[in-house]
Motif scaffolding. Structure first.
Motif, PDB file in Angstrom:
ATOM      1  N   ARG A 129      -7.455  -6.244  -6.387  1.00  0.00           N
ATOM      2  CA  ARG A 129      -7.260  -7.577  -5.808  1.00  0.00           C
ATOM      3  C   ARG A 129      -5.864  -7.783  -5.223  1.00  0.00           C
ATOM      4  O   ARG A 129      -5.529  -8.892  -4.805  1.00  0.00           O
ATOM      5  N   LEU A 130      -5.045  -6.749  -5.200  1.00  0.00           N
ATOM      6  CA  LEU A 130      -3.693  -6.885  -4.668  1.00  0.00           C
ATOM      7  C   LEU A 130      -3.703  -6.913  -3.145  1.00  0.00           C
ATOM      8  O   LEU A 130      -4.498  -6.235  -2.508  1.00  0.00           O
ATOM      9  N   PRO A 131      -2.808  -7.687  -2.538  1.00  0.00           N
ATOM     10  CA  PRO A 131      -2.705  -7.726  -1.058  1.00  0.00           C
ATOM     11  C   PRO A 131      -1.998  -6.470  -0.557  1.00  0.00           C
ATOM     12  O   PRO A 131      -0.774  -6.397  -0.537  1.00  0.00           O
ATOM     13  N   ARG A 132      -2.755  -5.490  -0.107  1.00  0.00           N
ATOM     14  CA  ARG A 132      -2.193  -4.185   0.242  1.00  0.00           C
ATOM     15  C   ARG A 132      -1.221  -4.258   1.416  1.00  0.00           C
ATOM     16  O   ARG A 132      -0.344  -3.399   1.537  1.00  0.00           O
TER      17      ARG A 132
ATOM     18  N   GLU B 228       0.823  -1.202   0.000  1.00  0.00           N
ATOM     19  CA  GLU B 228       0.000   0.000   0.000  1.00  0.00           C
ATOM     20  C   GLU B 228       0.863   1.260   0.000  1.00  0.00           C
ATOM     21  O   GLU B 228       0.603   2.215  -0.735  1.00  0.00           O
ATOM     22  N   GLU B 229       1.920   1.260   0.804  1.00  0.00           N
ATOM     23  CA  GLU B 229       2.840   2.408   0.852  1.00  0.00           C
ATOM     24  C   GLU B 229       3.608   2.556  -0.459  1.00  0.00           C
ATOM     25  O   GLU B 229       3.834   3.665  -0.946  1.00  0.00           O
TER      26      GLU B 229
END
Length: 272
Positions: free
Chosen positions: A246-249, A217-218
């Motif tokens: 759908r990405l794992p943040r 996320e960062e």
């Protein structure tokens, strides 16, 4: 703060030690399997009329030595982590021989493995076990040391590649961004201020160690800042579409791993 520093230092010492953690259940399972395979080899090499009963006795005896050795190395690991790998290897080798001698002496005194000690005196039983342990321990410790060196080399090469990618942000990107900021200072102060903030964030992250990990996320937010800077000079030619739902943040990744990909896309895809 002091406790965190001590914990970090202890973790670094543990990572530099070439011995794996024999407290880990997977390592204990590997020790048990190796000891059992050695028992098969010894029984098959010795022959005899009743190999299966002898296999049971040899297995019990070797498992005593193997599990006791794993327990000793597990308990000694904090001490071994504070010395050099050469001293740790020598100390571990002596501990393994001492454990073999103690278990062998107990087995001889208790007499529970009398079939193994048939036609064998006390000294011969001890020296034979110590000889086998000396050879096998040297081979295992050598294998663990070589594996540790190989793993350390792989990690060093990976960090060098990440540092090389991170270094790409410094030489060719700064002047274009500063020129864009200077042009916007009077005409659009708010955009200029945002650009300064994005540039500062980008260079702050570039100063991190290559081994540091950040959340995806960062990293995505940093990528958006980089693209905002590029859009100042490319304008409408730079069109961006995000497909990241759908990405794992929260997944940890190396810092600045996306920026070189975006940079290549801009310089080789948009600018021409």
């Amino acid at each position: 703060m002091g406790q965190a520093s001590s914990a970090s230092k202890a973790r670094e010492q543990q990572e530099t030690l070439f011995l794996p953690s024999f407290c880990d259940i997977r390592m204990v399972f590997a020790v048990v399997v190796i000891a059992e395979l050695l028992a098969f080899v010894l029984v098959l090499a010795n022959g005899g009329t009743d190999p299966w009963s002898r296999l049971g006795l040899v297995s019990v005896f070797l498992q005593w030595i193997a599990l006791s050795s794993a327990a000793v190395l597990c308990l000694a690991r904090p001490m071994l982590a504070r010395i050099s790998n050469t001293a740790a290897a020598l100390t571990s080798y002596l501990l393994l021989l001492l454990t073999t001698a103690v278990v062998s002496e107990l087995a001889f005194q208790l007499g529970g493995l009398s079939d193994l000690m048939r036609n064998t005196d006390h000294a011969d039983f001890l020296f034979r076990n110590l000889g086998i342990s000396a050879i096998l321990s040297a081979l295992v410790l050598r294998y663990l040391y070589v594996q540790h060196q190989w793993r350390h080399q792989i990690q060093a090469e990976a960090q060098a590649r990440v540092q090389a990618l991170q270094a790409r942000i410094r030489p060719h990107f700064l002047f274009n961004s500063m020129n864009s900021i200077a042009a916007l200072t009077r005409s659009d102060p708010a955009t200029a201020e945002q650009a300064v903030q994005d540039l500062a964030d980008l260079f702050r992250v570039s100063l991190r160690q290559a081994a540091d990990r950040v959340m995806l996320e960062e990293e995505l937010e940093l990528a958006r800042g980089y693209l905002r800077l590029e859009s100042l000079r490319l304008g409408e030619r730079l069109r961006i579409g995000w497909d990241i739902d759908r990405l794992p943040r929260k997944r940890l990744i190396p810092s600045l791993i996306l920026q070189p990909l975006l940079e290549n896309a801009v310089y080789h895809g948009v600018e021409p």
